[in-house]
Design a protein around this motif. Structure first.
Motif, PDB file in Angstrom:
ATOM      1  N   SER A  35      37.686  24.329  38.948  1.00 20.61           N
ATOM      2  CA  SER A  35      37.976  25.474  39.807  1.00 20.61           C
ATOM      3  C   SER A  35      39.384  25.380  40.385  1.00 20.61           C
ATOM      4  CB  SER A  35      36.943  25.564  40.936  1.00 20.61           C
ATOM      5  OG  SER A  35      36.910  24.371  41.687  1.00 20.61           O
ATOM      6  N   GLY A  36      39.827  24.154  40.723  1.00 20.61           N
ATOM      7  CA  GLY A  36      41.173  23.995  41.262  1.00 20.61           C
ATOM      8  C   GLY A  36      42.251  24.306  40.248  1.00 20.61           C
ATOM      9  N   ILE A  37      42.078  23.844  39.004  1.00 20.71           N
ATOM     10  CA  ILE A  37      43.078  24.101  37.973  1.00 20.71           C
ATOM     11  C   ILE A  37      43.069  25.570  37.560  1.00 20.71           C
ATOM     12  CG2 ILE A  37      43.776  23.556  35.620  1.00 20.71           C
ATOM     13  CD1 ILE A  37      44.379  21.391  37.695  1.00 20.71           C
ATOM     14  N   VAL A  38      41.881  26.171  37.439  1.00 17.29           N
ATOM     15  CA  VAL A  38      41.816  27.607  37.119  1.00 17.29           C
ATOM     16  C   VAL A  38      42.466  28.417  38.236  1.00 17.29           C
ATOM     17  CG1 VAL A  38      40.243  29.556  36.813  1.00 17.29           C
ATOM     18  CG2 VAL A  38      39.809  27.409  35.614  1.00 17.29           C
ATOM     19  N   GLY A  39      42.233  28.027  39.498  1.00 17.79           N
ATOM     20  CA  GLY A  39      42.874  28.720  40.614  1.00 17.79           C
ATOM     21  C   GLY A  39      44.381  28.581  40.587  1.00 17.79           C
ATOM     22  N   LEU A  40      44.878  27.411  40.207  1.00 18.57           N
ATOM     23  CA  LEU A  40      46.325  27.193  40.095  1.00 18.57           C
ATOM     24  C   LEU A  40      46.922  28.116  39.033  1.00 18.57           C
ATOM     25  CD1 LEU A  40      48.148  23.804  40.159  1.00 18.57           C
ATOM     26  CD2 LEU A  40      48.596  25.355  38.281  1.00 18.57           C
ATOM     27  N   GLY A  46      49.620  35.444  39.059  1.00 15.57           N
ATOM     28  CA  GLY A  46      49.627  36.532  40.032  1.00 15.57           C
ATOM     29  C   GLY A  46      48.342  37.327  40.072  1.00 15.57           C
ATOM     30  N   ARG A  47      47.231  36.720  39.709  1.00 20.75           N
ATOM     31  CA  ARG A  47      45.953  37.431  39.731  1.00 20.75           C
ATOM     32  C   ARG A  47      45.349  37.405  41.131  1.00 20.75           C
ATOM     33  NH1 ARG A  47      42.720  35.920  34.117  1.00 20.75           N
ATOM     34  NH2 ARG A  47      44.522  36.150  32.714  1.00 20.75           N
ATOM     35  N   GLY A  48      44.829  38.540  41.552  1.00 23.65           N
ATOM     36  CA  GLY A  48      44.139  38.616  42.834  1.00 23.65           C
ATOM     37  C   GLY A  48      42.781  37.949  42.757  1.00 23.65           C
ATOM     38  N   ARG A  49      42.230  37.637  43.924  1.00 22.40           N
ATOM     39  CA  ARG A  49      40.947  36.949  43.956  1.00 22.40           C
ATOM     40  C   ARG A  49      39.809  37.789  43.378  1.00 22.40           C
ATOM     41  NH1 ARG A  49      40.542  32.277  46.809  1.00 22.40           N
ATOM     42  NH2 ARG A  49      42.367  31.633  48.031  1.00 22.40           N
ATOM     43  N   ASP A  50      39.978  39.114  43.383  1.00 19.95           N
ATOM     44  CA  ASP A  50      38.916  39.970  42.850  1.00 19.95           C
ATOM     45  C   ASP A  50      39.098  40.275  41.360  1.00 19.95           C
ATOM     46  OD1 ASP A  50      41.219  41.392  43.264  1.00 19.95           O
ATOM     47  OD2 ASP A  50      40.228  43.211  43.982  1.00 19.95           O
ATOM     48  N   GLU A  51      40.123  39.708  40.723  1.00 14.94           N
ATOM     49  CA  GLU A  51      40.338  39.929  39.292  1.00 14.94           C
ATOM     50  C   GLU A  51      39.578  38.915  38.455  1.00 14.94           C
ATOM     51  OE1 GLU A  51      44.334  41.004  37.904  1.00 14.94           O
ATOM     52  OE2 GLU A  51      45.003  40.767  39.983  1.00 14.94           O
ATOM     53  N   SER A  52      39.302  39.291  37.204  1.00 17.76           N
ATOM     54  CA  SER A  52      38.526  38.442  36.310  1.00 17.76           C
ATOM     55  C   SER A  52      39.290  37.157  35.969  1.00 17.76           C
ATOM     56  CB  SER A  52      38.193  39.195  35.024  1.00 17.76           C
ATOM     57  OG  SER A  52      37.571  38.329  34.084  1.00 17.76           O
ATOM     58  N   ILE A  53      38.543  36.051  35.879  1.00 16.58           N
ATOM     59  CA  ILE A  53      39.107  34.767  35.443  1.00 16.58           C
ATOM     60  C   ILE A  53      38.356  34.247  34.217  1.00 16.58           C
ATOM     61  CG2 ILE A  53      39.996  34.081  37.698  1.00 16.58           C
ATOM     62  CD1 ILE A  53      37.403  32.436  38.051  1.00 16.58           C
ATOM     63  N   ASP A  54      37.650  35.151  33.524  1.00 20.45           N
ATOM     64  CA  ASP A  54      36.822  34.722  32.394  1.00 20.45           C
ATOM     65  C   ASP A  54      37.629  33.992  31.331  1.00 20.45           C
ATOM     66  OD1 ASP A  54      34.662  35.776  33.648  1.00 20.45           O
ATOM     67  OD2 ASP A  54      34.529  37.588  32.416  1.00 20.45           O
ATOM     68  N   ASP A  55      38.842  34.501  31.032  1.00 24.27           N
ATOM     69  CA  ASP A  55      39.643  33.851  29.991  1.00 24.27           C
ATOM     70  C   ASP A  55      40.096  32.462  30.427  1.00 24.27           C
ATOM     71  OD1 ASP A  55      41.217  34.934  31.978  1.00 24.27           O
ATOM     72  OD2 ASP A  55      42.809  35.622  30.620  1.00 24.27           O
ATOM     73  N   THR A 228      33.693  33.496  39.803  1.00 20.71           N
ATOM     74  CA  THR A 228      34.591  34.459  40.432  1.00 20.71           C
ATOM     75  C   THR A 228      35.156  33.856  41.708  1.00 20.71           C
ATOM     76  OG1 THR A 228      34.756  36.640  41.484  1.00 20.71           O
ATOM     77  CG2 THR A 228      32.627  35.539  41.601  1.00 20.71           C
ATOM     78  N   PHE A 229      36.398  34.245  42.033  1.00 19.09           N
ATOM     79  CA  PHE A 229      37.032  33.817  43.279  1.00 19.09           C
ATOM     80  C   PHE A 229      36.994  34.917  44.339  1.00 19.09           C
ATOM     81  CE2 PHE A 229      39.809  30.837  40.568  1.00 19.09           C
ATOM     82  CZ  PHE A 229      38.990  29.749  40.846  1.00 19.09           C
ATOM     83  N   HIS A 230      36.231  35.992  44.086  1.00 18.73           N
ATOM     84  CA  HIS A 230      36.162  37.087  45.046  1.00 18.73           C
ATOM     85  C   HIS A 230      35.761  36.534  46.410  1.00 18.73           C
ATOM     86  CE1 HIS A 230      34.971  40.783  47.057  1.00 18.73           C
ATOM     87  NE2 HIS A 230      35.509  41.470  46.063  1.00 18.73           N
TER      88      HIS A 230
END
Length: 280
Positions: A35-40, A46-55, A228-230
């Motif tokens: 989760s930390g590396i995906v968040g980095l 520049g993705r917002g917290r409500d945007e998809s992180i599936d990829d 999701t990081f929403h």
């Protein structure tokens, strides 16, 4: 296990990779979490917290522990010495009063730790070359500031080491950001942690390695696979954690500070001049 991927180097005065943080207790794992590396990566893109992180969540992550660091606890106080109207709000929407106005928060960090990380696509991942290229470009010029788990933990030194055609080969052989063990003392052991089996990790011949049969099975499970990081819907799943160790040759220990950077530059320069096709 050949394949193209990115190599990152996560080092700094402090890092904190929370896994069970809850209210006033903010823990840290002993290594960078998924989760930390995906968040980095999401911050760099520049993705917002409500945007998809599936990829991004489908990328495979293999961590090499160069220096485990030292666990550090920091005590925070919140809300003390303020007028009643400015103290911390309770769950009922009221204001704290009297001796309850000051809250204590225990926050844990890894001090002086260093990790080298390989990011590789899953075999069935579509458009992975474009995603890796976009991540590399974003890490060189991030949209938002990058941090190692928490905003108070900026990275030191080069974060992105480059794109490599056989990334796991280089993850194993890249200089280690730590001084060599003392002659005559215990041999230095380096640990790898991954979300995939490590029995086929391309470790050098002639080095002491842990049993590949053990590395083919999960050593534990960890709840750090982000869904999701929403802010209001944040969710994670558990995933397997694989471990493997080896004793690197003495000349692979790159030292600290300028010594490590010199060793790293020498290795990357030699890689650029080789015919392997790596692109650091």
């Amino acid at each position: 296990m050949p394949g193209t991927g990115l190599l990152l180097h996560c080092a700094g005065p402090l890092q904190s990779w929370g896994t069970h943080s809850h209210f006033n207790q903010r823990d840290t794992a002993a290594f960078p979490t998924r989760s930390g590396i995906v968040g980095l990566l999401a911050a760099a893109l520049g993705r917002g917290r409500d945007e998809s992180i599936d990829d991004l969540a489908h990328l495979r992550i293999t961590v090499r522990v160069d220096r485990p660091g030292v666990l550090l606890r920091d005590l925070h106080t919140v809300g003390g010495g303020l007028p009643a109207a400015q103290t911390v709000t309770t769950a009922e929407g009221k204001k704290r009063s009297g001796d309850t106005t000051t809250l204590l928060s225990h926050r844990y960090y890894l001090a002086d730790a260093a990790f080298t990380i390989a990011l590789t696509p899953a075999p069935d991942m579509p458009a992975h070359a474009e995603l890796l290229q976009a991540c590399a470009k974003a890490l060189r010029a991030p949209r938002w500031p990058l941090h190692l788990g928490r905003r108070a933990c900026p990275p030191a030194g080069p974060l992105l080491l480059g794109t490599f055609d056989d990334v796991l080969h280089h993850l194993v052989r890249l200089p280690i950001a730590a001084p060599a063990p003392r002659p005559g003392g215990p041999a230095g052991v380096v640990e790898f942690l991954a979300d995939q089996p490590l029995d086929q990790l391309p470790l050098p011949e002639g080095t002491r390695v842990s049993d590949p049969a053990d590395a083919a099975h999960p050593a534990a499970r960890i709840n750090d696979q982000p869904v999701t990081f929403h802010p209001r819907l944040r969710a994670y799943r558990t995933r397997p954690l694989y471990r493997r160790t080896f004793t690197p040759p003495r000349d692979q220990w790159g030292g600290l500070g300028a010594d490590y950077l010199t060793s790293l530059a020498t290795y990357l320069s030699r890689t650029l001049s080789s015919s392997e096709g790596s692109r650091p």
